[in-house]
Every structure is written in C-alpha cells, then in structure tokens.
Design an enzyme around this catalytic site. Sequence first.
Site, short mmCIF file in Angstrom:
data_model
loop_
_atom_site.label_atom_id
_atom_site.label_comp_id
_atom_site.label_asym_id
_atom_site.label_seq_id
_atom_site.Cartn_x
_atom_site.Cartn_y
_atom_site.Cartn_z
N THR A 80 0.83 -1.21 0.00
CA THR A 80 0.00 0.00 0.00
C THR A 80 0.86 1.25 0.00
O THR A 80 0.63 2.19 -0.76
CB THR A 80 -0.94 -0.01 1.22
OG1 THR A 80 -1.76 -1.18 1.16
CG2 THR A 80 -1.82 1.22 1.22
N TYR A 94 -12.42 -4.68 -5.10
CA TYR A 94 -13.55 -4.05 -5.80
C TYR A 94 -14.73 -5.01 -5.88
O TYR A 94 -15.80 -4.73 -5.35
CB TYR A 94 -13.18 -3.53 -7.18
CG TYR A 94 -14.30 -2.70 -7.80
CD1 TYR A 94 -14.49 -1.38 -7.41
CD2 TYR A 94 -15.19 -3.25 -8.70
CE1 TYR A 94 -15.52 -0.63 -7.92
CE2 TYR A 94 -16.24 -2.51 -9.22
CZ TYR A 94 -16.40 -1.20 -8.83
OH TYR A 94 -17.44 -0.46 -9.33
N TYR A 140 -2.11 -11.15 1.62
CA TYR A 140 -2.21 -9.80 2.20
C TYR A 140 -3.69 -9.57 2.49
O TYR A 140 -4.51 -9.45 1.57
CB TYR A 140 -1.66 -8.78 1.20
CG TYR A 140 -1.63 -7.33 1.65
CD1 TYR A 140 -2.01 -6.91 2.92
CD2 TYR A 140 -1.19 -6.35 0.76
CE1 TYR A 140 -1.97 -5.59 3.29
CE2 TYR A 140 -1.14 -5.02 1.11
CZ TYR A 140 -1.54 -4.64 2.38
OH TYR A 140 -1.49 -3.31 2.74
N LYS A 187 0.06 -11.56 5.81
CA LYS A 187 0.19 -10.23 6.40
C LYS A 187 -1.21 -9.74 6.72
O LYS A 187 -2.05 -9.59 5.83
CB LYS A 187 0.85 -9.26 5.43
CG LYS A 187 0.84 -7.81 5.92
CD LYS A 187 1.28 -6.84 4.84
CE LYS A 187 1.29 -5.40 5.36
NZ LYS A 187 0.02 -4.70 5.19
#
Length: 302
Positions: free
Chosen positions: A56, A119, A145, A173
């Site tokens: 990110t 999305y 993730y 993560k």
Amino acid sequence: MSYDATASADPLDLGGVIPPTVTVFADDESVDYESTAAHARFVVDRGVHGVFPLGTNGEFALLDADEQIGVVEAVVDEVGGEVPVIAGVGAPSTRHTVARAERAADAGVDGIVVVTPYYYPLDETGTVEHYRHVADAVDCPLYIYHIPSRTGNALGHATLDALADIDAIAGLKDSSKDVPWLSRAIDEHSDLAFLAGSDSLQLPGRLVGCTGGVSAVANAFPELLVDLHESYAAGDIEHARECQSSLYRVREAFKGGPYMAGVKAALSLRGFDAGTLRSPLQGMDDGEQSQLEATLRAEGLL
C-alpha cells in the site's frame, strides 16, 4: 536468518521488521527507480529484516504493470541477497495477478505478496481458486495480504483453512486490525508465518504469535521498529512497550495530513527526498508538516 517463530512451513522464516517500501516519483509523477532502490537501501542499512515493495505504501495500485516490474527489479538489484525481498503482485483479476507474479519471480524476488482481489465481492470458492492459480504459476513462497478495509473482501476462518492447504502459501500479512481474528488464525495455523500489518499492533501482534510486522513508520524510522523487535526477542517487554507507545504517537502524527502523506513527509525531514505521491493522493502542506516535525522531535527521532 531465523527468528523466534513457528513458521516451519515458511521457507524464508520471514519475520522481524519488514517495511512496505515507498515508490519514489519525480516532479512529473514518473517513477524514479534509482531513488526507489535507494529507499530500500536506506531501510536495509538501518537493520530491517526484509523489504516489501509494491505494498500500500508503495502505491502499487497507481502503477501500471511495467512500472511495477521496474520497481521490483530496482529493489532486487539493490538489496536482493541481503534480506528477503517479497514483492506485491496483487490485482483485481486472477489473470493480471498471475502475470505480475511471473514477472516478479523472473526478476528474482524471494517471495510474492498477493492481496485479496478487490472491488468485486468474492466468495470462498473464488478466493481459493484465485490463490491456487497464482501459486501454481510460480515457484516461490506466497504470502496473503489481508486488508479488508481497502479490498472489501475479508477472509473467514473457513476460507483461510482452505487456503492453508495450498502448499505454496507460506504466511499472511494481516492488516484487518481484528486481533481476535488474527489470534485465532495463528492458533489454528501455527505452521504459517503471520505478520502484523498495522503500526498500532506491532507489539500486540508479536504477543499473539506474529513472527514480525510490516510497518509504514519503519519506512521513515526503521530504527524504532528494529528496537521494538529486538527488545521483544530479548525478552525486554517493558522496553518493547515503550517503543510501541512512541509508535502510537508517531503514527498519529503521520495521520495529521492526507492519506499516506506522513511517510514521505517524514522521510524528507530525515533528509531523504522521496518525492511526491502520485495523484490523486496528496502530500502534507507546510502547516501539517510542521506539526509532524514537532512530534518527531519530541519523540527524539530527528
């Protein structure tokens, strides 16, 4: 390298401090690959245990596929072989994720990080098949993730059970900030490496069994996170708590401007020019940066 970890299924024994390294942009918002690599060098030279480009904080979703592989190649060329390089390759579609995973593997990464597709909402079957296809495409460890606040797709424990049966999946993560979910996941999958993905949970994550953490603040102040990790590993929980307390205050100061602006502003205060964020993301204004600087000086970090 090894840690006080239970990650027997993780060939990298991933743990410690792993910054989600930044992508540096020039004034025209083109990628500055040399400076991006220099940032990876900046954190490695200050003691981190791995790097995670294209997370990110690496603004991965704002880069095209060629820019992404350029970032990966630059980071691998700079610090590959010194610490594990785990590259983000996630995309909304399985097809694009597989293509990015293959290119990252060819570039020499040690592992890939695959964010849950975003999305569009996914059910368990779609999620598991997505990860299975990616795992089949490359011969390196895969780390999930989990950041449902950004993707809209949270992993249930039954889905994680199914994912854990995929041999290539080595760890996860977790940026859900859901400590009960994380604690149960670790309890039920002690063979996987779990990384705390929130600055607010670096010490708490380790206390429930994480092998380490991915920290945005570590991009600018890796020393603070390395101190926390080493203190915890040495059994000095009191000092680790002091580091976490400082981390709370620093993270709050980072949030005193637009989303994600704090990391690059803090780097500039340290004398590392990380450039601007890519539009539509915005940087801190002078007043916000002054407030950030005051907090960082109060914490003894500048």
